[in-house]
Design a protein around this motif. Sequence first.
Motif, short mmCIF file in Angstrom:
data_model
loop_
_atom_site.label_atom_id
_atom_site.label_comp_id
_atom_site.label_asym_id
_atom_site.label_seq_id
_atom_site.Cartn_x
_atom_site.Cartn_y
_atom_site.Cartn_z
N SER A 61 0.95 -1.15 0.06
CA SER A 61 -0.35 0.60 -0.24
C SER A 61 1.07 1.85 0.06
O SER A 61 0.72 2.15 -0.58
N GLN A 62 2.10 1.40 0.63
CA GLN A 62 2.43 2.67 1.05
C GLN A 62 3.91 2.46 -1.10
O GLN A 62 4.12 3.63 -1.21
N TYR A 63 3.69 1.95 -0.80
CA TYR A 63 4.67 1.94 -2.27
C TYR A 63 3.44 2.32 -3.55
O TYR A 63 3.97 2.56 -5.05
N ALA A 64 1.78 1.48 -3.26
CA ALA A 64 1.17 2.19 -4.34
C ALA A 64 0.93 3.36 -3.83
O ALA A 64 1.09 4.48 -5.16
N LEU A 65 1.25 3.83 -2.70
CA LEU A 65 1.11 6.09 -2.22
C LEU A 65 2.24 6.29 -3.25
O LEU A 65 1.58 7.76 -4.07
N LEU A 66 3.26 6.10 -2.95
CA LEU A 66 4.74 6.47 -3.54
C LEU A 66 4.44 6.55 -4.81
O LEU A 66 5.22 7.89 -6.09
N LEU A 67 4.19 5.36 -5.47
CA LEU A 67 3.71 5.66 -7.34
C LEU A 67 2.54 6.34 -7.98
O LEU A 67 3.07 7.36 -8.31
N LEU A 68 1.51 6.92 -6.69
CA LEU A 68 0.88 8.02 -7.02
C LEU A 68 0.64 9.18 -6.97
O LEU A 68 0.13 9.56 -7.46
N CYS A 69 1.49 9.76 -5.74
CA CYS A 69 1.92 10.85 -5.30
C CYS A 69 3.66 11.21 -7.24
O CYS A 69 3.40 11.99 -7.20
N LEU A 70 3.76 10.28 -7.59
CA LEU A 70 5.32 10.78 -7.84
C LEU A 70 3.82 10.67 -9.60
O LEU A 70 4.90 11.68 -10.04
N PHE A 71 2.82 9.58 -9.65
CA PHE A 71 2.06 10.67 -11.28
C PHE A 71 1.38 11.57 -11.11
O PHE A 71 1.37 12.02 -11.91
N PHE A 72 0.89 11.77 -9.81
CA PHE A 72 0.01 12.41 -9.69
C PHE A 72 0.14 14.06 -8.74
O PHE A 72 -0.01 14.12 -7.78
N PRO A 73 1.82 14.90 -9.22
CA PRO A 73 2.40 15.83 -8.56
C PRO A 73 1.18 16.29 -7.44
O PRO A 73 1.56 16.79 -6.07
N PRO A 74 -0.21 17.25 -7.91
CA PRO A 74 -0.59 17.67 -7.67
C PRO A 74 -1.27 16.85 -5.65
O PRO A 74 -1.32 17.61 -5.20
N LEU A 75 -1.31 15.49 -5.91
CA LEU A 75 -1.66 15.47 -3.89
C LEU A 75 -0.46 16.08 -3.40
O LEU A 75 -0.32 15.88 -2.15
N VAL A 76 0.63 16.29 -3.84
CA VAL A 76 1.41 17.18 -2.56
C VAL A 76 1.81 17.92 -2.82
O VAL A 76 2.26 18.68 -1.81
N THR A 77 1.50 18.35 -4.04
CA THR A 77 2.04 20.45 -4.64
C THR A 77 0.59 21.45 -4.20
O THR A 77 1.22 22.42 -4.14
N TRP A 78 -0.47 21.11 -3.97
CA TRP A 78 -1.51 21.17 -4.43
C TRP A 78 -1.61 21.83 -2.87
O TRP A 78 -1.57 24.00 -2.67
N LEU A 79 -1.59 21.86 -1.99
CA LEU A 79 -1.70 22.42 -0.74
C LEU A 79 -0.73 23.37 0.02
O LEU A 79 -0.81 24.61 0.64
N PRO A 80 0.57 22.60 -0.28
CA PRO A 80 1.47 23.81 -0.56
C PRO A 80 1.52 24.83 -0.61
O PRO A 80 1.07 26.61 -0.48
N LYS A 81 1.10 25.05 -2.41
CA LYS A 81 1.33 25.96 -3.34
C LYS A 81 -0.45 26.96 -2.55
O LYS A 81 -0.16 28.46 -2.76
N LEU A 82 -1.29 25.84 -2.17
CA LEU A 82 -2.24 26.61 -1.90
C LEU A 82 -2.03 28.09 -0.95
O LEU A 82 -2.70 29.03 -0.30
N VAL A 83 -1.81 27.36 0.14
CA VAL A 83 -0.96 28.17 1.86
C VAL A 83 0.04 28.98 1.12
O VAL A 83 0.38 29.30 2.46
N GLY A 84 0.94 29.08 0.04
CA GLY A 84 1.63 29.86 0.21
C GLY A 84 2.65 29.59 0.74
O GLY A 84 3.59 30.10 0.34
N TYR A 85 3.30 28.04 0.02
CA TYR A 85 4.30 27.98 0.35
C TYR A 85 4.87 27.08 -0.66
O TYR A 85 4.65 27.68 -2.22
#
Length: 429
Positions: free
Chosen positions: A405-429
């Motif tokens: 499951s953790q490796y599946a999450l890793l691949l999901l975050c790799l191929f869909f960067p907004p899962l990681v980057t959307w919230l930081p950009k939203l709050v100004g990071y």
Amino acid sequence: MSGVSGWVIAFFMVAALLGMPLAFALGIAAIGGLALSEVDFNMLPPRMMNAINSFPLMSIPLFMVAGELMIKGGIMEQLIAFSNALVGRVRGGLAQVAMLAGAILSLVSGTAVSDAAALSSTVGPSLKKSYGLGFATAVIAASANLGPIIPPSAAMIVYAYMAGSSVSIGGLFVAAVIPSVLITAVFMFQCWWTAKKRNFPLTGDPFSVKRVVVETKRSFLTLAMPIVCLGGIIGGAFTATEGAAIAVVFALAIGFFVTRKLRLKDIPEVLYRSAIMSGVVGAMIAFASAVTFLLTVDLLPQALADWLRSVTSSPIVFNLLVAVLLVVVGMFLESNAAYIMLVPLLHPIALQYGIDPTHFAFLFVLNLIIGMMTPPVGVVLFVICGMTGIKMGELVRHCMPFIVSQYALLLLCLFFPPLVTWLPKLVGY
């Protein structure tokens, strides 16, 4: 200085394979590299001192102290009671309670090892009685591994420090919010699915809104602790170090005046355990700074970047190559040593590929966190084996669904960067 990098790596590998603690293996590599180079030995002490003379790094021992105080102060019992009121009656309820309690504990402790010890001693016996040793220990391992994924994470602090100004600790914490919620939900679903498939009996009392309200009131200060500390760090009200200090004050107040299970005689042991764990990290950072300097002077990062660019110009392929490298590294090298050695090499190359630094940082950290649950050097596995007596092979077999499951999450975050980057950009990071 051409060829010194090879000798430095060889010295480290030989020392590590001989069983030398990794901090000292890095020291041997640094001294061996200096002896073969034209660099003055006098550079070693000031470089080591400058590497650890850092205000942000103070947050690591402080978060460790806060986590230890929560365990000693009986705060884990509050978290377990609160979690039991929420999910104790669903299928696999006790496993759900352990998973949710571990996730809440992770909001303060930030380390997998301390979480594994806390969960093994508090819910371990009940889990074993209800589900058997194999599944019980796998649940504890998965729940403990949430510690460095869910902010505040000591691993993320170390990465941000090694990467320099391009990665913000607060931004990395924010980036982990969505993935950490996803993996916690997936882990809890897996507990439900396994309990249903194996027909485990229902445990706990029927759900009651009144009981949830009562437990929420009883645990109010405990639940407020991560909200205040993390909210302040992410909102910019205070730094990660100041937030960690506030968490320590919270834990002391709750342990002394709310649960009243914390005693003055417990403080020296808490400080000693935290000093040992943070001292290991500090020693590795100090010695690794000299190793990194030698590799940089020998132009290894530039040579590595040139080689990678000759292999691929695709950021996605580069991320995949790094992921494969870290899978192997995570199986054989302790995660803190991997951050300290590899971040200064790979992070600048990721920037040259135009990869978002926060995205790359989270992928890097998550990959090595998974390595803490994979043999042969999975530190979480060793802690749980030592505390429960289960054989390593049996524990790994039961942990495999959570690892996948953790490796599946890793691949999901790799191929869909907004899962990681959307919230930081939203709050100004």
